[in-house]
Write a protein that holds these residues in place. Structure first.
Motif, PDB file in Angstrom:
ATOM      1  N   ALA A 142       3.848   5.978  -5.628  1.00 39.57           N
ATOM      2  CA  ALA A 142       4.060   5.835  -7.142  1.00 39.57           C
ATOM      3  C   ALA A 142       4.088   7.014  -7.916  1.00 39.57           C
ATOM      4  CB  ALA A 142       3.340   4.701  -7.789  1.00 39.57           C
TER       5      ALA A 142
ATOM      6  N   ALA B 258       2.505   1.966  -3.436  1.00 37.94           N
ATOM      7  CA  ALA B 258       1.275   2.306  -4.324  1.00 37.94           C
ATOM      8  C   ALA B 258       0.871   3.845  -4.163  1.00 37.94           C
ATOM      9  CB  ALA B 258       0.217   1.358  -4.248  1.00 37.94           C
ATOM     10  N   SER B 259       1.066   4.288  -2.788  1.00 42.01           N
ATOM     11  CA  SER B 259       0.694   5.590  -2.685  1.00 42.01           C
ATOM     12  C   SER B 259       1.902   6.638  -2.954  1.00 42.01           C
ATOM     13  CB  SER B 259       0.456   5.653  -1.085  1.00 42.01           C
ATOM     14  OG  SER B 259       1.835   5.611  -0.259  1.00 42.01           O
TER      15      SER B 259
ATOM     16  N   ASP C 278       0.752  -0.987   0.003  1.00 43.21           N
ATOM     17  CA  ASP C 278      -0.097   0.072   0.135  1.00 43.21           C
ATOM     18  C   ASP C 278       0.950   1.241  -0.027  1.00 43.21           C
ATOM     19  OD1 ASP C 278      -2.411  -1.385  -0.057  1.00 43.21           O
ATOM     20  OD2 ASP C 278      -2.514  -1.625   2.116  1.00 43.21           O
ATOM     21  N   TYR C 279       1.990   1.221   0.688  1.00 41.60           N
ATOM     22  CA  TYR C 279       2.925   2.329   0.941  1.00 41.60           C
ATOM     23  C   TYR C 279       3.465   2.587  -0.567  1.00 41.60           C
ATOM     24  CZ  TYR C 279       6.997   5.165   1.852  1.00 41.60           C
ATOM     25  OH  TYR C 279       7.818   6.114   1.887  1.00 41.60           O
TER      26      TYR C 279
ATOM     27  N   TYR D 109       1.773  -3.574  -7.205  1.00 43.87           N
ATOM     28  CA  TYR D 109       2.808  -3.590  -6.633  1.00 43.87           C
ATOM     29  C   TYR D 109       2.820  -4.943  -5.681  1.00 43.87           C
ATOM     30  CZ  TYR D 109       3.492   0.964  -8.295  1.00 43.87           C
ATOM     31  OH  TYR D 109       3.716   1.966  -9.129  1.00 43.87           O
TER      32      TYR D 109
ATOM     33  N   ALA E 136      -0.898  -4.248  -4.061  1.00 42.11           N
ATOM     34  CA  ALA E 136      -1.916  -2.908  -4.202  1.00 42.11           C
ATOM     35  C   ALA E 136      -1.710  -2.620  -5.585  1.00 42.11           C
ATOM     36  CB  ALA E 136      -1.052  -1.972  -3.132  1.00 42.11           C
ATOM     37  N   ILE E 137      -2.791  -1.722  -5.958  1.00 41.55           N
ATOM     38  CA  ILE E 137      -2.883  -1.237  -7.230  1.00 41.55           C
ATOM     39  C   ILE E 137      -2.952   0.430  -7.303  1.00 41.55           C
ATOM     40  CG2 ILE E 137      -4.336  -1.249  -9.369  1.00 41.55           C
ATOM     41  CD1 ILE E 137      -3.309  -4.045  -8.537  1.00 41.55           C
ATOM     42  N   SER E 138      -2.124   0.767  -8.150  1.00 43.25           N
ATOM     43  CA  SER E 138      -1.883   2.106  -8.574  1.00 43.25           C
ATOM     44  C   SER E 138      -2.101   2.441 -10.124  1.00 43.25           C
ATOM     45  CB  SER E 138      -0.717   2.862  -8.031  1.00 43.25           C
ATOM     46  OG  SER E 138      -0.922   3.917  -8.135  1.00 43.25           O
ATOM     47  N   GLY E 139      -3.076   2.890 -10.574  1.00 51.16           N
ATOM     48  CA  GLY E 139      -3.143   3.119 -12.068  1.00 51.16           C
ATOM     49  C   GLY E 139      -3.204   1.677 -12.742  1.00 51.16           C
TER      50      GLY E 139
ATOM     51  N   THR F 164      -0.710  -0.421 -12.548  1.00 50.90           N
ATOM     52  CA  THR F 164       0.317  -0.959 -12.100  1.00 50.90           C
ATOM     53  C   THR F 164      -0.037  -1.713 -10.854  1.00 50.90           C
ATOM     54  OG1 THR F 164       1.873   0.464 -12.983  1.00 50.90           O
ATOM     55  CG2 THR F 164       2.732  -0.905 -11.485  1.00 50.90           C
TER      56      THR F 164
END
Length: 324
Positions: free
Chosen positions: A74, A71-72, A68-69, A156, A149-152, A154
């Protein structure tokens, strides 16, 4: 067919293509979960004859926190092993309550991958080097925790493994009672997967592997250090083809016989060919960039198709008006 009906049909097709285009952009083709990763790691261990890791809730919590970290923050990630406040994997595990004993060592893998990449592809490429394999194939490793964890576009991925050295390493699960949603089924992976034993070359230098229980193409590709695409090419297999128990898989083509100066007169030695293997760093951007470029190319194709159909529809509309 009347021109009006043709126009309506083309507009309907164009709208369908337009919707498909944005559905493809919005919905990932692969929703990776922590338990997908755990299953693949334990499958890899079973292929080497190693016991499965036991899922530990506290390590799951620590790994998810780090995922989560990442992803936050990125895409501004330097070292993915460094967490909030400069913490490392050991400190994060202890912070959530994982008990410490002398000899405890938390090993960690991390990766940033496209959403449509499978965990098997990650293991076969980005985590195929010695350092990442050490985490997944640790002989003294006992507990595992995974975070995703997901960001956009991508995902992680964090894998934390607890291993023990010294006297602590001689005791089964010495400090914590491992538990998890599928912890009770972990032993099934070991029973189901037959360890991969490398086949000896035939007289002509070719290598043929006889598929055993639970073995998959990605496992064979990893053990024989050859790409999955190369195996499919050698065996004329499609992308969706599966291998079966008892099936013979060609791992290496026959090799030309060459005479080397070191050989005794009259002796012919086979010169083996070492297959090329693309090793990708999990923290390097090219892996993600390549997937993004492919995605953009697909999107451009959808746009071109939509506007072509839309343009034809407009032309037919104009022609229909002029004919009235």
């Amino acid at each position: 067919m009347h021109s009006k009906h043709i126009i309506e049909l083309l507009l309907i097709i164009g709208l369908a293509v337009f919707q498909l285009m944005f559905m493809t952009a919005a919905v990932p083709t692969h929703a990776l979960t922590p338990y997908d990763v755990i299953t693949s790691v334990n499958t890899l261990r079973a292929s080497y004859g190693l016991p499965p890791y036991a899922v530990d809730n506290l390590l799951m919590l620590a790994a998810q926190g780090q995922a989560d970290y990442l992803a936050s923050i990125a895409p501004n990630i330097g070292n993915g092993h460094v967490g909030l406040g400069g913490t490392d994997a050991d400190a994060r595990a202890l912070a959530v309550g994982y008990p410490y004993v002398e000899g405890l060592d938390i090993n960690e893998n991390w990766a940033a991958i496209p959403l449509d990449m499978s965990i098997e592809t990650l293991i076969a490429t980005g985590w195929s080097d010695e350092a990442h394999m050490h985490t997944m194939l640790h002989e003294r490793g006992q507990h595992i925790g995974v975070g995703v964890a997901i960001s956009g576009s991508t995902a992680y991925v964090i894998v934390d493994v607890a291993a023990y050295w010294g006297d602590a390493g001689l005791t089964l699960h010495p400090v914590n009672s491992a538990s998890g949603a599928n912890a009770a089924t972990q032993q099934v992976v070991l029973d189901f997967i037959a360890p991969v034993v490398l086949a000896e070359p035939e007289d002509d230098g070719s290598v043929i592997h006889l598929v055993q229980s639970g073995q998959s193409l990605w496992l064979l590709a990893h053990h024989y250090e050859v790409s999955i695409d190369r195996l499919r090419e050698l065996n004329r297999m499609g992308t969706n083809d599966v291998i079966l128990i008892g099936q013979e898989i060609l791992m290496q083509l026959p090799q030309p016989a060459t005479v080397t100066p070191e050989n005794q007169p009259g002796m012919i030695m086979i010169s083996p060919t070492v297959p090329n293997q693309a090793i990708l760093e999990t923290s390097s951007p090219p892996l993600v960039e390549e997937a993004v470029k492919k995605h953009n190319a697909d999107m451009n194709m959808y746009y071109l198709l939509f506007f072509a159909i839309f343009g034809i529809g407009l032309i037919l509309v104009v022609v229909g008006i002029q004919q009235r």
